[in-house]
Design a protein around this motif. Sequence first.
Motif, short mmCIF file in Angstrom:
data_model
loop_
_atom_site.label_atom_id
_atom_site.label_comp_id
_atom_site.label_asym_id
_atom_site.label_seq_id
_atom_site.Cartn_x
_atom_site.Cartn_y
_atom_site.Cartn_z
N ARG A 184 52.84 -9.77 17.57
CA ARG A 184 53.30 -8.44 17.20
C ARG A 184 54.81 -8.41 17.08
N SER A 185 55.48 -9.07 18.02
CA SER A 185 56.94 -9.12 17.97
C SER A 185 57.41 -9.87 16.74
N GLY A 186 56.72 -10.97 16.39
CA GLY A 186 57.09 -11.72 15.21
C GLY A 186 56.93 -10.90 13.94
N LEU A 187 55.86 -10.12 13.86
CA LEU A 187 55.65 -9.27 12.68
C LEU A 187 56.73 -8.21 12.59
N ALA A 188 57.08 -7.62 13.75
CA ALA A 188 58.14 -6.61 13.75
C ALA A 188 59.49 -7.22 13.36
N ASP A 189 59.75 -8.42 13.88
CA ASP A 189 61.01 -9.09 13.52
C ASP A 189 61.06 -9.38 12.03
N TRP A 190 59.91 -9.82 11.47
CA TRP A 190 59.88 -10.12 10.04
C TRP A 190 60.13 -8.86 9.22
N PHE A 191 59.54 -7.74 9.64
CA PHE A 191 59.68 -6.51 8.87
C PHE A 191 61.13 -6.03 8.87
N HIS A 192 61.85 -6.27 9.96
CA HIS A 192 63.24 -5.83 10.04
C HIS A 192 64.23 -6.90 9.60
N ALA A 193 63.74 -8.04 9.18
CA ALA A 193 64.63 -9.11 8.73
C ALA A 193 65.31 -8.71 7.41
N PRO A 194 66.50 -9.22 7.16
CA PRO A 194 67.23 -8.83 5.94
C PRO A 194 66.58 -9.33 4.65
N THR A 195 65.72 -10.35 4.74
CA THR A 195 65.10 -10.89 3.53
C THR A 195 63.73 -10.27 3.23
N THR A 196 63.27 -9.35 4.08
CA THR A 196 61.93 -8.79 3.91
C THR A 196 61.78 -8.04 2.59
N SER A 197 62.81 -7.28 2.21
CA SER A 197 62.74 -6.54 0.94
C SER A 197 62.49 -7.48 -0.22
N TYR A 198 63.21 -8.60 -0.25
CA TYR A 198 63.07 -9.57 -1.32
C TYR A 198 61.65 -10.11 -1.39
N TYR A 199 61.10 -10.50 -0.24
CA TYR A 199 59.77 -11.10 -0.24
C TYR A 199 58.68 -10.07 -0.53
N LEU A 200 58.86 -8.84 -0.08
CA LEU A 200 57.88 -7.79 -0.41
C LEU A 200 57.84 -7.54 -1.91
N ILE A 201 59.03 -7.46 -2.52
CA ILE A 201 59.08 -7.15 -3.97
C ILE A 201 58.54 -8.32 -4.79
N ILE A 202 59.01 -9.52 -4.53
CA ILE A 202 58.58 -10.65 -5.35
C ILE A 202 57.12 -11.00 -5.08
N GLY A 203 56.68 -10.87 -3.83
CA GLY A 203 55.28 -11.16 -3.51
C GLY A 203 54.32 -10.19 -4.18
N SER A 204 54.60 -8.89 -4.08
CA SER A 204 53.72 -7.89 -4.69
C SER A 204 53.79 -7.97 -6.21
N THR A 205 54.96 -8.27 -6.77
CA THR A 205 55.10 -8.39 -8.22
C THR A 205 54.26 -9.54 -8.76
N VAL A 206 54.36 -10.70 -8.12
CA VAL A 206 53.58 -11.85 -8.56
C VAL A 206 52.08 -11.58 -8.39
N ALA A 207 51.71 -10.96 -7.27
CA ALA A 207 50.30 -10.65 -7.03
C ALA A 207 49.74 -9.71 -8.10
N LEU A 208 50.50 -8.68 -8.45
CA LEU A 208 50.04 -7.73 -9.48
C LEU A 208 49.96 -8.42 -10.85
N THR A 209 50.92 -9.28 -11.14
CA THR A 209 50.92 -9.97 -12.44
C THR A 209 49.73 -10.91 -12.57
N VAL A 210 49.47 -11.70 -11.53
CA VAL A 210 48.33 -12.63 -11.56
C VAL A 210 47.02 -11.86 -11.62
N PHE A 211 46.90 -10.82 -10.81
CA PHE A 211 45.68 -10.00 -10.83
C PHE A 211 45.51 -9.35 -12.20
#
Length: 423
Positions: A19-46
């Motif tokens: 749980r702590s690791g997930l919270a740390d990841w969500f507040h990490a400075p790179t989370t925005s980048y990975y959320l955007i690129i991950g969801s974008t690629v997922a939507l494009t492939v789908f």
Amino acid sequence: MVDIAPRQKPGRQGDGRRRSGLADWFHAPTTSYYLIIGSTVALTVFGLVMVLSSSSVDSYDGGQGSSYSVFDRQAIFAAVGVVLMIVASHVPLSVWKKMSWGLIALAVVAQLLPFVPGVGISENGNNAWIHIGSFTAQPSEAGKVALVLWLGVVLGAKHKLLGQWRHVFIPVVPVVAILLGLILLSGDLGTGMIFMVLVLGALYAAGVPLRMFGVAGIGLAIIAGAMLVSSPNRMARATNWLSGGGTSDPLGGSYQSTHGLWALASGGFWGEGLGASRQKWDYLPEAHNDFIYAIIGEELGLPGTIGLLIVFALLAIGLLRVIKRTPDMCVKIVTSGVFAWILGQAILNIAVVLGLLPVVGVPLPLVSSGGSALLTTLLGLGIVLSFARNEPGAAAAMSRRNKRIRGSLAVLARPRTNGRNGR
């Protein structure tokens, strides 16, 4: 002394660390980048999978001789768009600012092309397309990227002065009026509505006072109403929707809405299975484009439709994080405009398929078939990714990650030695 404190059950401490690791990841400075690129690629492939499924019958039966013709074009545009997104994600903000005025000028010129004889073509009653050789595109899609970037630069530079009418009016209103006017003259109300939502999102992020925001909203609503009343086709669709929830005339103006709802209903909870849609057999018009969400519901059921909404929600969270975390006003406005454009268009498309709104002809971003729309959406998200890469602390975190990756690759690339003879 005997320790009588209750022992923690095995696994609980590990759960806490997770749980702590997930919270740390969500507040990490790179989370925005990975959320955007991950969801974008997922939507494009789908989207590629669903375009193949929903267009296979129409492609073959339409005389193109192959069930893969629409999918092949979409896959090519997706590949080019992803490359474009990656390149855009490495372009610094200063370069985007320098390009903004040139891009908006090109957008206005491009929007004039549908009115040129021999270049502009009509599709579904709209004169919003151009055809040059074997190339067909919708100029208004590129206009979305140009407008959102230009609004960010102009409003960001003037945001402390936006409490005064003249600073809001000049130069925003004339430029928006020209671009939006050309789109509406071409008859494309759906794209015009997305432009209106984009402009309102940028104005809101810029901190325009609510009284001005309200006047802008009323003005845009009047324009949309005038476009609706001036077109018998649009008026008929709106009247059918108001009188029967989109199904009052199942063989006439409500034909598309009716079959879209039938597709969702026949899918039930679990769906008919990927590729097993009945409505795509020439019953549902624009099955691989504006009504692809209905095919998703028919083939993949409720898990498919809800799962798609969850991925769009992750994209929204990533965009909102960029808006919240950046100190740059231009970045806030551009990202807010992209948020309003993509998420607003997705909500509008899904609402139409569900019968909550009359048919207006807007595709589902990143999922529906359409090369120019896919390219420009990926480009817009690439611009936001360039902002996410430069969030406070993100650049340093990515640099550390790249060094670790290079170090791991270097270790793997070393020639292995034999423990006995050193070879």
